[in-house]
Design a protein around this motif. Structure first.
Motif, short mmCIF file in Angstrom:
data_model
loop_
_atom_site.label_atom_id
_atom_site.label_comp_id
_atom_site.label_asym_id
_atom_site.label_seq_id
_atom_site.Cartn_x
_atom_site.Cartn_y
_atom_site.Cartn_z
N GLN A 100 51.03 39.14 47.35
CA GLN A 100 52.35 39.46 46.78
C GLN A 100 52.71 38.61 45.58
O GLN A 100 53.58 39.00 44.79
N ASN A 101 52.06 37.46 45.42
CA ASN A 101 52.35 36.64 44.24
C ASN A 101 51.17 36.56 43.27
O ASN A 101 51.14 35.73 42.37
N THR A 102 50.19 37.43 43.49
CA THR A 102 49.00 37.39 42.64
C THR A 102 49.29 38.00 41.27
O THR A 102 49.88 39.08 41.20
N PRO A 103 48.89 37.30 40.19
CA PRO A 103 49.13 37.86 38.87
C PRO A 103 48.23 39.06 38.57
O PRO A 103 47.17 39.22 39.17
N SER A 104 48.66 39.87 37.61
CA SER A 104 47.88 41.04 37.20
C SER A 104 46.69 40.59 36.36
O SER A 104 46.76 39.57 35.69
N PRO A 105 45.60 41.35 36.38
CA PRO A 105 44.48 41.02 35.51
C PRO A 105 44.90 41.19 34.05
O PRO A 105 45.79 41.97 33.74
N ASP A 106 44.23 40.41 33.18
CA ASP A 106 44.64 40.48 31.78
C ASP A 106 44.03 41.70 31.09
O ASP A 106 43.16 42.39 31.63
N ASP A 107 44.53 41.90 29.89
CA ASP A 107 44.15 43.07 29.12
C ASP A 107 42.67 43.08 28.77
O ASP A 107 42.02 44.14 28.78
N THR A 108 42.12 41.89 28.50
CA THR A 108 40.71 41.81 28.13
C THR A 108 39.83 42.37 29.26
O THR A 108 38.90 43.13 29.02
N TYR A 109 40.16 41.97 30.48
CA TYR A 109 39.39 42.44 31.63
C TYR A 109 39.47 43.96 31.75
O TYR A 109 38.46 44.65 31.92
N MET A 110 40.68 44.48 31.60
CA MET A 110 40.86 45.93 31.73
C MET A 110 40.09 46.66 30.63
O MET A 110 39.49 47.71 30.88
N GLN A 111 40.12 46.10 29.43
CA GLN A 111 39.41 46.72 28.32
C GLN A 111 37.89 46.72 28.57
O GLN A 111 37.19 47.67 28.22
N GLN A 112 37.41 45.63 29.18
CA GLN A 112 35.97 45.55 29.51
C GLN A 112 35.59 46.68 30.47
O GLN A 112 34.57 47.34 30.31
N LEU A 113 36.45 46.90 31.48
CA LEU A 113 36.17 47.96 32.44
C LEU A 113 36.18 49.33 31.75
O LEU A 113 35.33 50.18 32.01
N LEU A 114 37.15 49.50 30.86
CA LEU A 114 37.26 50.77 30.15
C LEU A 114 36.00 51.00 29.33
O LEU A 114 35.44 52.11 29.31
N GLN A 115 35.55 49.93 28.68
CA GLN A 115 34.34 50.01 27.86
C GLN A 115 33.14 50.42 28.71
O GLN A 115 32.36 51.29 28.35
N GLN A 116 33.04 49.77 29.87
CA GLN A 116 31.94 50.10 30.79
C GLN A 116 31.99 51.57 31.18
O GLN A 116 30.97 52.26 31.19
N ALA A 117 33.20 52.03 31.47
CA ALA A 117 33.37 53.43 31.87
C ALA A 117 32.94 54.37 30.74
O ALA A 117 32.21 55.34 30.97
N TYR A 118 33.38 54.05 29.54
CA TYR A 118 32.98 54.87 28.39
C TYR A 118 31.45 54.92 28.26
O TYR A 118 30.86 55.97 28.04
#
Lengths: 280, 498
Positions: free
Chosen positions: A251-269
């Motif tokens: 419940q107090n865990t921070p969200s992953p940062d944008d860089t991480y999300m972009q890496q995942l998106l890149q992998q998906a692409y």
């Protein structure tokens, strides 16, 4: 008469599938995901009554060992949900498919379809089949939002009635899956993934992304391997973990940062998911 | 004269705004209109309002030139040849717009802009076209410094329209307003979704129910200023309004209001509008001298008088009295509101309006969206801000019911949650549903958008901040919009979405 426990019927949803839809949230889930953002839909009320005394509007009462809820009096403050120690809600109605559809009918002509969600809607496969039959007769499209734990290969008639399934793939590695969901195995989820892709019923795949908890990289490549050439057509939503509404250890865990999300998106692409998007 | 001196010495007005205000002050020294005693009384109790139209009308309030005519004939007066390429077209329009008068001093209607541009895009790449259109759009925004200005696109999908939508998202301009003439039978879904998507970034375009409005006149219609549905090649001589709450305040009973007061006030308003039209047509010399008439861009026979209605909600609530049944929430109140609308529309159907051939000699009803000085008076037939119906479908059903009698402009504004950007098709479904029930016009903006719709026109929140901070601002609608935004608590509009 068949009834199912219904947490809520939302007249308007911009997020549960293509176009504007009414969403039916079933009560009860066979998983208990650590990042669940509506944990009050997980369990059935066992009428302990802990919520009754704090209800500011007097909508909750206890009689003959049962907690009763009066929707007319309720002010929707959610105090009952906050004090509940068993991830349940006293605001659940047991409705028939016909009764649910009476509510949905009020939303015509503004919606193009309905989505069943939860909780876990596929715990009630015969019920949603009945509901979908009525909805389709009124020209509405039907979608299932599911954690994929019900073996959908056993319900061809249900699948025939719906446009598709929005499937959560919560983890790829079995142990990771057990830790994040409390479920025993994700073998059925993988089986559904394959089956839905084959029969063209995979409306959307969702991964909630949280490094250290979810093996999102493995999920993305695992899905690509499982569904083969369908990668180019399927919508893949990479959902950024948010702690809003979460109860318990995250419940107090921070969200992953944008860089991480972009890496995942890149992998998906790179794996061919042309319709991959980040949901922030 | 101290008011005039205040204008001259103001440090909150631009030079252009001073000139406009001074012209208005000069006009108001004249008393050329014959106004009966009773009409003056209705003005005094704030039941009739001339909407700052001036006391000696010397141009129609709204002019809708036939811009197609410019494409085929050019203009002799302006020494413009029919344009042959995109540069000539945009240049011709820029020259022409400067010479289209209106109540605001600026053109209120810029044409079916996509249709005007589309034939000139052949052989022009997207990149080149965008550069030209970007300069054109910015020219409009920076020189038409009043956002009661409208351009139309649709209902067909065009490349020009698509480029404009893409540019608008990027430019964040308040001028012009864009409206998509939308008909699900003609407009492709992907094009309409692009329009919804753009509107959640730049509050443009709004959506007009084309299927209903195309039948308004024997000629094509356009949307001008603050949602006025008017004939192309003509326009509106005048727009005066009945401010219903002002009238309800002096009513002795609901029956007296419905059967005596309201018909009497409407008669006075109709007479007043005819008097304005008489002076404009017979004495001002406009139709004899304007090149727009001489060269066939407009025709005196294509003008109408718009009878504005505002504050139906508060009027109904005043008449309902202490019983707390209110407009939008109780069927008894809504039934009364419908009775009021019937009285007004029956009046318009039988009252002989001067010089209004294209509307069959009748005044046409318009949901007037309010003035900066209105306090506690809700635009047209809308449900008041903060009292909106919880369920947007109920809200839209109510709108459809009360849009019915209003033929020349009536609409609703909805702020939308940011997540709406992820699913424009959902919002389009809502538009389709609302239009199928008879709702006439809808517009959206994203909840945190800098550009916000005040009553029908757009203003930037950042510019309002400057104005509140006593700074000079380019667009005079920022000044009007700031008071309206504050007086009517527009920041509290119910945000829609899930």
């Amino acid at each position: 008469m068949t009834t199912a426990p219904i947490n809520k019927v939302m007249p308007l949803s911009l997020v549960d599938g293509p176009g504007n839809r009414s969403t039916i949230f079933f009560q009860g889930c066979n998983l208990a995901c650590a990042y669940c953002h509506n944990p009050e839909t997980q369990n059935q009320c066992h009428h302990c009554g802990i919520c009754v005394s704090g209800c500011p509007s007097g909508a909750l009462t206890k009689a003959d060992g049962r907690v009763n809820w009066d929707p007319e009096v309720c002010v929707q403050c959610d105090q009952c949900i906050h004090v509940c120690s068993s991830n349940a809600s006293p605001k659940v109605r047991h409705l028939t498919p016909e009764e649910i559809f009476e509510e949905i009918q009020k939303n015509l002509p503004f919606i193009r379809g309905i989505t069943v969600s939860g909780g876990e809607s596929t715990l009630y496969p015969h019920f949603i089949k009945e509901l979908f039959t009525i909805a389709r007769a009124h020209g509405l499209t039907c979608l299932i939002d599911s954690n994929g734990t019900t073996d959908l290969t056993s319900y061809p008639a249900l699948l025939a009635l719906c446009e598709g399934v929005m499937l959560d793939v919560k983890a790829w590695d079995q142990q990771t899956y057990q830790k994040i969901t409390g479920g025993l195995t994700n073998a059925v989820v993988k089986k559904n993934l394959h089956h839905l892709a084959c029969c063209n019923k995979l409306e959307e795949i969702r991964i909630v992304c949280l490094p250290g908890e979810v093996d999102a990289e493995a999920v993305i490549s695992g899905i690509a391997e499982t569904i083969g050439e369908n990668v180019t057509d399927v919508k893949l939503k990479l959902i950024t973990f948010r702690s809003n509404g979460v109860n318990g250890r995250l419940q107090n865990t921070p969200s992953p940062d944008d860089t991480y999300m972009q890496q995942l998106l890149q992998q998906a692409y790179e794996l061919g998911f042309e319709k991959a998007v980040i949901v922030s | 004269m101290s008011q005039v001196l205040d204008m001259v010495t103001s440090q909150k007005l631009t030079y252009e705004q001073k000139v406009m205000s001074l012209a208005h002050a000069a006009e108001d020294t004249l008393s050329v209109l014959n106004i009966p005693e009773k009409t003056r009384y209705y003005f005094e109790i704030n039941a009739i309002d001339d909407l700052y139209e001036g006391s000696a009308p010397y141009r129609p309030r709204y002019i809708m030139p036939d811009y197609e005519h410019l494409l085929t004939n050019g203009s002799e007066f302006l020494r413009i040849e029919p344009p042959e390429d995109i540069d000539e077209l945009l240049n011709s329009l820029m020259i022409f717009y400067k010479h289209v008068p209106s109540i605001t001093g600026f053109p209120v209607y810029l044409g079916n802009i996509d249709k005007l541009i589309e034939p000139f895009l052949d052989g022009v790449s997207d990149k080149k076209a965008k550069k030209k259109l970007r300069l054109f759009l910015n020219y409009l925004d920076r020189t038409i410094t009043d956002s009661f200005c409208h351009a139309n696109i649709g209902p067909e999908a065009t490349r020009a329209g698509k480029l404009i939508l893409e540019l608008e998202k990027e430019l964040q301009n308040a001028v012009p307003n864009f409206t998509l003439k939308y008909d699900p039978a003609i407009t492709p879904d992907d094009y309409a979704e692009l329009a919804v998507h753009a509107s959640l970034y730049c509050a443009n375009p709004a959506f007009c129910n084309h299927h209903i409005h195309q039948k308004t006149y024997p000629t094509d219609y356009g949307i001008s200023s603050c949602y006025n549905i008017l004939p192309i090649g003509g326009g509106a001589h005048t727009l005066s309004r009945i401010t219903l709450p002002g009238l309800a305040n002096v009513a002795t009973s609901t029956e007296q209001f419905l059967y005596e007061l309201l018909p009497d006030c409407l008669e006075a308003l109709g007479g007043y509008m005819n008097e304005r039209i008489r002076f404009l047509v017979e004495q001002s010399g406009f139709f004899e001298s304007s090149f727009l008439v001489k060269e066939g861009f407009i025709d005196a026979n294509n003008f109408i008088g718009m009878l504005g209605i505002t504050g139906l909600a508060e009027c109904t609530n005043i008449l309902m009295g202490e019983n707390e049944k209110r407009y939008g929430h109780d069927s008894e109140a809504d039934d009364l509101a419908e009775q009021i609308m019937k009285v007004i529309s029956n009046f318009a159907a039988q009252f002989p309006a001067k010089y209004s051939n294209i509307s069959g000699g009748q005044l046409m009803l318009h949901a007037q969206v309010g003035m900066d000085y209105d306090i506690g008076i809700t635009s047209g037939v809308r449900i008041p801000v903060s009292d909106e119906l919880e369920n947007i479908y109920d809200h839209l059903r109510h709108s459809a019911r009360f849009h019915r009698e209003i033929t020349t402009g009536c609409g609703d504004i909805f702020p939308i949650e940011t997540t709406g950007r992820n699913n424009p098709s959902a919002i389009l479904d809502i538009v389709k549903g609302a239009f199928s029930l008879g709702s006439k016009y809808m517009s959206f903006y994203e909840e945190n958008s800098d550009l916000v719709r005040i009553t029908g026109y757009l203003v930037k929140r950042s510019e309002m901040e400057k104005y509140r901070d006593e700074q000079v601002v380019l667009q005079n609608t920022t000044q009007l919009g700031t008071s309206n935004y504050d007086h009517n608590h527009l920041k509290d509009r119910k945000v829609r979405g899930v």
